[in-house]
Scaffold this active site. Structure first.
Site, PDB file in Angstrom:
ATOM      1  N   GLY A 260       0.791  -1.217   0.000  1.00 24.98           N
ATOM      2  CA  GLY A 260       0.000   0.000   0.000  1.00 24.98           C
ATOM      3  C   GLY A 260       0.826   1.272   0.000  1.00 24.98           C
ATOM      4  N   HIS A 261       0.114   2.404  -0.103  1.00 24.79           N
ATOM      5  CA  HIS A 261       0.778   3.699  -0.181  1.00 24.79           C
ATOM      6  C   HIS A 261       1.524   4.019   1.110  1.00 24.79           C
ATOM      7  CE1 HIS A 261      -3.135   4.577   1.675  1.00 24.79           C
ATOM      8  NE2 HIS A 261      -2.547   5.609   2.233  1.00 24.79           N
ATOM      9  N   ASN A 262       2.672   4.655   0.946  1.00 21.77           N
ATOM     10  CA  ASN A 262       3.520   5.123   2.047  1.00 21.77           C
ATOM     11  C   ASN A 262       4.166   3.997   2.852  1.00 21.77           C
ATOM     12  OD1 ASN A 262       1.571   7.498   1.571  1.00 21.77           O
ATOM     13  ND2 ASN A 262       3.153   8.418   2.830  1.00 21.77           N
ATOM     14  N   SER A 280       1.141   2.988   5.020  1.00 23.61           N
ATOM     15  CA  SER A 280       1.994   3.598   6.036  1.00 23.61           C
ATOM     16  C   SER A 280       2.571   2.612   7.050  1.00 23.61           C
ATOM     17  CB  SER A 280       1.250   4.715   6.785  1.00 23.61           C
ATOM     18  OG  SER A 280       0.878   5.747   5.896  1.00 23.61           O
TER      19      SER A 280
END
Length: 347
Positions: A260-262, A280
């Site tokens: 996923g993002h980050n 994250s």
């Protein structure tokens, strides 16, 4: 091209037994091996299959007896799978790119893109503006590369890979067919607290209707992938929101994995098929995620953690812990709980 046992053993730093001048042109499993093959019989359990085969040569375990196995020559492999890594590299015919050179005439390449010396660009590749492709990189057919992307030297992108904008891929990386790197993260918000937030506070009480419109949070941060990383077929790595999603050197990502993002993956992490890491989350060096395991968002997983297959991590994990179950807990505790539950059901 055929290679002798002596040549192959030298590439592995291994010893030979018997006739080292035997030439082989193919690797084979013990039971299916024929004359001219190198049978991969790396453990005593394969002895019966080896005897029944037509192979003259094999990779064998330390202490193997050639006469008993019916062999004329062998390579001795104290660590069988490590020998397989070297042998498969030596015997790889490179069918994906064999015979190709230069830039295929059907490729569409923006004039501002820079293609390094010795790079191979396959049929129907699309390369956008301000892309840098490193020396000797190999880009398979139907790959699309968005603008402001940097791909390192000796990288390999197999057919159908999709690279979004603002992505950096390091040297000697391998991306398998159909993988997508740099797509937008799954990031949305509501004007007032969402049902997720409300449900946590409601403590079981029914939720009243609300304006459930989701407002998109755009992904501006891109992806940065280090050197010697491999990404499996149809896996996805989402772009970060403001800062980049980061995959450190040496990580190996299996097929059908979601990052996923980050997210930040430390060096040499191993993510097995259908694992998912939510936005994250931060994984330390050498973390292993078993197949179908998951890590919830905004968690920190310490270095050298092993997450068993199917485990769901819902809290931070300290360095060096082996966790299992849903919710994940130290494996010895999970197993003890399973045994206790079984005893209860048997009463």
């Amino acid at each position: 091209m055929p290679q002798t046992l002596k040549e192959l053993a030298a590439s592995l730093g291994a010893e030979t037994l018997g006739d080292a001048s035997i030439s082989v042109d193919r690797l084979a499993e013990p039971l299916e091996a024929r004359e001219g093959d190198l049978a991969l019989a790396v453990a005593p359990k394969f002895a019966a299959h080896l005897k029944a085969s037509g192979a003259r040569a094999a990779v064998v375990w330390p202490g193997a007896n050639l006469t008993e196995l019916g062999l004329d020559g062998a390579i001795v492999a104290p660590r069988g799978r490590l020998a397989m890594a070297g042998l498969t590299q030596q015997m790889d015919r490179d069918l994906a790119f064999g015979g190709q050179a230069g830039i295929h005439p059907s490729a569409v390449i923006d004039p501002s893109a820079k293609i390094g010396a010795g790079a191979i660009i396959g049929p129907f590749v699309v390369i956008a503006a301000e892309v840098h492709i490193g020396a000797n990189a190999r880009i398979g057919s139907h790959v699309s590369i968005s603008r402001d992307v940097e791909i390192g030297a000796d990288a390999v992108l197999h057919s159908g890979v999709r690279i979004g904008p603002n992505v950096v891929i390091g040297h000697r990386c391998i991306v398998q067919m159909g993988a997508a790197i740099g797509g937008d993260g799954f990031s949305f918000t509501t004007e007032t607290p969402s049902n997720v937030e409300r449900a946590v506070r409601a403590r079981g009480e029914p939720l009243d209707p609300m304006d459930g419109t989701w407002h998109r949070i755009h992904s501006l941060g891109g992806v940065v992938i280090g050197d010697n990383v491999e990404v499996g077929a149809n896996s996805t790595i989402d772009a970060g929101t403001i800062r980049a999603t980061r995959v450190s050197d040496g990580c190996k990502i299996d097929n059908l994995v979601q990052v996923g993002h980050n997210v930040v993956l430390g060096a040499d992490c191993l993510l097995c098929a259908q694992a998912a890491v939510a936005g994250s989350a931060v994984l330390g060096d050498r973390v292993i995620l078993g197949g179908k395991s998951g890590v919830a968002d905004n968690l920190t997983i310490g270095r050298d953690v092993v997450v068993g297959g199917g485990a769901i991590v819902l809290g931070n994990v300290a360095d060096g812990v082996f966790v299992s179950g849903h919710p994940a807990q130290p494996t010895h505790e999970h197993r003890a709980g399973q045994k206790a539950l079984k005893r209860l059901t048997q009463q």
